[in-house]
Design an enzyme around this catalytic site. Structure first.
Site, PDB file in Angstrom:
ATOM      1  N   ASN A  19      -0.425   6.374  -5.797  1.00  0.00           N
ATOM      2  CA  ASN A  19       0.111   6.878  -7.072  1.00  0.00           C
ATOM      3  C   ASN A  19       1.127   5.912  -7.674  1.00  0.00           C
ATOM      4  O   ASN A  19       1.241   5.796  -8.893  1.00  0.00           O
ATOM      5  CB  ASN A  19       0.731   8.261  -6.893  1.00  0.00           C
ATOM      6  CG  ASN A  19      -0.319   9.327  -6.647  1.00  0.00           C
ATOM      7  OD1 ASN A  19      -1.500   9.117  -6.896  1.00  0.00           O
ATOM      8  ND2 ASN A  19       0.115  10.454  -6.139  1.00  0.00           N
ATOM      9  N   ASP A  66      -5.492  -0.210 -12.025  1.00  0.00           N
ATOM     10  CA  ASP A  66      -6.343   0.983 -12.037  1.00  0.00           C
ATOM     11  C   ASP A  66      -7.537   0.797 -11.092  1.00  0.00           C
ATOM     12  O   ASP A  66      -7.979   1.757 -10.459  1.00  0.00           O
ATOM     13  CB  ASP A  66      -6.826   1.267 -13.459  1.00  0.00           C
ATOM     14  CG  ASP A  66      -7.569   2.588 -13.553  1.00  0.00           C
ATOM     15  OD1 ASP A  66      -7.096   3.580 -12.958  1.00  0.00           O
ATOM     16  OD2 ASP A  66      -8.619   2.633 -14.217  1.00  0.00           O
ATOM     17  N   ASP A  69      -6.028   0.917  -7.208  1.00  0.00           N
ATOM     18  CA  ASP A  69      -5.325   2.079  -6.652  1.00  0.00           C
ATOM     19  C   ASP A  69      -6.212   2.877  -5.698  1.00  0.00           C
ATOM     20  O   ASP A  69      -5.779   3.287  -4.617  1.00  0.00           O
ATOM     21  CB  ASP A  69      -4.710   2.964  -7.733  1.00  0.00           C
ATOM     22  CG  ASP A  69      -5.722   3.499  -8.734  1.00  0.00           C
ATOM     23  OD1 ASP A  69      -6.929   3.201  -8.610  1.00  0.00           O
ATOM     24  OD2 ASP A  69      -5.299   4.223  -9.655  1.00  0.00           O
ATOM     25  N   ARG A  74      -7.974   4.312  -0.132  1.00  0.00           N
ATOM     26  CA  ARG A  74      -8.960   4.369   0.948  1.00  0.00           C
ATOM     27  C   ARG A  74      -8.546   3.512   2.141  1.00  0.00           C
ATOM     28  O   ARG A  74      -8.711   3.909   3.289  1.00  0.00           O
ATOM     29  CB  ARG A  74     -10.341   3.970   0.432  1.00  0.00           C
ATOM     30  CG  ARG A  74     -10.960   5.043  -0.462  1.00  0.00           C
ATOM     31  CD  ARG A  74     -12.359   4.698  -0.928  1.00  0.00           C
ATOM     32  NE  ARG A  74     -12.402   3.592  -1.868  1.00  0.00           N
ATOM     33  CZ  ARG A  74     -12.147   3.683  -3.165  1.00  0.00           C
ATOM     34  NH1 ARG A  74     -11.812   4.860  -3.679  1.00  0.00           N
ATOM     35  NH2 ARG A  74     -12.228   2.646  -3.957  1.00  0.00           N
ATOM     36  N   ASP A  87      -4.388   9.618 -11.195  1.00  0.00           N
ATOM     37  CA  ASP A  87      -5.117   8.448 -11.691  1.00  0.00           C
ATOM     38  C   ASP A  87      -5.815   8.767 -13.009  1.00  0.00           C
ATOM     39  O   ASP A  87      -5.661   8.047 -14.002  1.00  0.00           O
ATOM     40  CB  ASP A  87      -6.120   7.975 -10.643  1.00  0.00           C
ATOM     41  CG  ASP A  87      -6.904   6.751 -11.077  1.00  0.00           C
ATOM     42  OD1 ASP A  87      -6.357   5.918 -11.831  1.00  0.00           O
ATOM     43  OD2 ASP A  87      -8.064   6.616 -10.663  1.00  0.00           O
ATOM     44  N   HIS A  88      -6.561   9.854 -13.055  1.00  0.00           N
ATOM     45  CA  HIS A  88      -7.300  10.192 -14.273  1.00  0.00           C
ATOM     46  C   HIS A  88      -6.373  10.657 -15.390  1.00  0.00           C
ATOM     47  O   HIS A  88      -6.649  10.416 -16.569  1.00  0.00           O
ATOM     48  CB  HIS A  88      -8.364  11.243 -13.970  1.00  0.00           C
ATOM     49  CG  HIS A  88      -9.480  10.716 -13.136  1.00  0.00           C
ATOM     50  ND1 HIS A  88     -10.596  11.434 -12.844  1.00  0.00           N
ATOM     51  CD2 HIS A  88      -9.655   9.515 -12.530  1.00  0.00           C
ATOM     52  CE1 HIS A  88     -11.406  10.722 -12.096  1.00  0.00           C
ATOM     53  NE2 HIS A  88     -10.842   9.554 -11.884  1.00  0.00           N
ATOM     54  N   ASP A  91      -5.073   7.524 -16.840  1.00  0.00           N
ATOM     55  CA  ASP A  91      -6.157   6.894 -17.611  1.00  0.00           C
ATOM     56  C   ASP A  91      -6.285   7.540 -18.985  1.00  0.00           C
ATOM     57  O   ASP A  91      -6.505   6.856 -19.986  1.00  0.00           O
ATOM     58  CB  ASP A  91      -7.491   7.009 -16.869  1.00  0.00           C
ATOM     59  CG  ASP A  91      -7.558   6.151 -15.624  1.00  0.00           C
ATOM     60  OD1 ASP A  91      -6.726   5.232 -15.480  1.00  0.00           O
ATOM     61  OD2 ASP A  91      -8.447   6.396 -14.779  1.00  0.00           O
TER      62      ASP A  91
END
Length: 191
Positions: A19, A66, A69, A74, A87-88, A91
């Site tokens: 984040n 972006d 991240d 992962r 994240d979204h 965006d």
């Protein structure tokens, strides 16, 4: 771009949360918006050329952060629904800035074409997000290519000057024509 992003993700310190990476990338592009707003809120007056190059560079940094991240999440085993939401969400915020940078760099002002571009960007992003939610997979729909086009369009007046944007193609400025083609592409990809 994938090899570049993988390499950049490997440089991130393990203590950085995904984040933090998402937020940092978004703040890069928000800084470009704030610089544009400092010079011209009307989106219709020429501003210093360096602002256009700065905006393009900040979009590249946003795009890179972006892209890495999720890789960082992962690789550190920190994936989560909250991380996807952050994240979204960021965006979506950045999607509102794309039309502003293009409108200012081509002196479009607060025109109808900018509103149409804004709506098409949000509609495309919403449909892709819903597809991700329903199917569990997300197609990016050429987002990286679109971001490179935006970088070029934003840098355009810094490279060529403002006299070239007065050229008309079918009665439209070149950027308005490209925006309409993009809107048509989004309409077909959503249907």
């Amino acid at each position: 771009m994938e090899p570049f992003w993988n390499k950049m993700a490997s440089y991130l310190p393990m203590k950085f949360t995904p984040n933090m990476v998402s937020l940092t990338g978004s703040l890069f592009y928000v800084s470009a918006y704030l610089l544009i707003a400092y010079y011209d809120l009307s989106l219709a007056k020429p501003i210093p050329s360096y602002v256009y190059f700065y905006s393009s560079l900040m979009l590249f940094l946003y795009q890179t952060f972006d892209a890495i991240d999720g890789k960082h999440a992962r690789s550190t085993n920190r994936t989560s629904a909250v991380g996807t939401f952050v994240d979204h969400g960021l965006d979506t915020l950045v999607n509102f800035i794309y039309p502003v940078t293009i409108a200012q760099s081509h002196l479009l002002g607060n025109s109808f074409i900018v509103l149409v571009f804004q709506i098409s960007l949000q509609m495309g992003f919403y449909v892709y997000a819903m597809e991700n939610y329903i199917t569990g997979t997300m197609r990016t729909g050429g987002g990286t290519f679109v971001q490179f086009v935006i970088m070029f369009l934003t840098s355009f007046p810094g490279i060529f000057g403002f006299s070239i944007i007065k050229f008309k193609l079918f009665g439209l400025s070149p950027v308005s024509f490209i925006i309409l083609l993009y809107v048509r592409f989004v309409t077909y990809s959503v249907a």
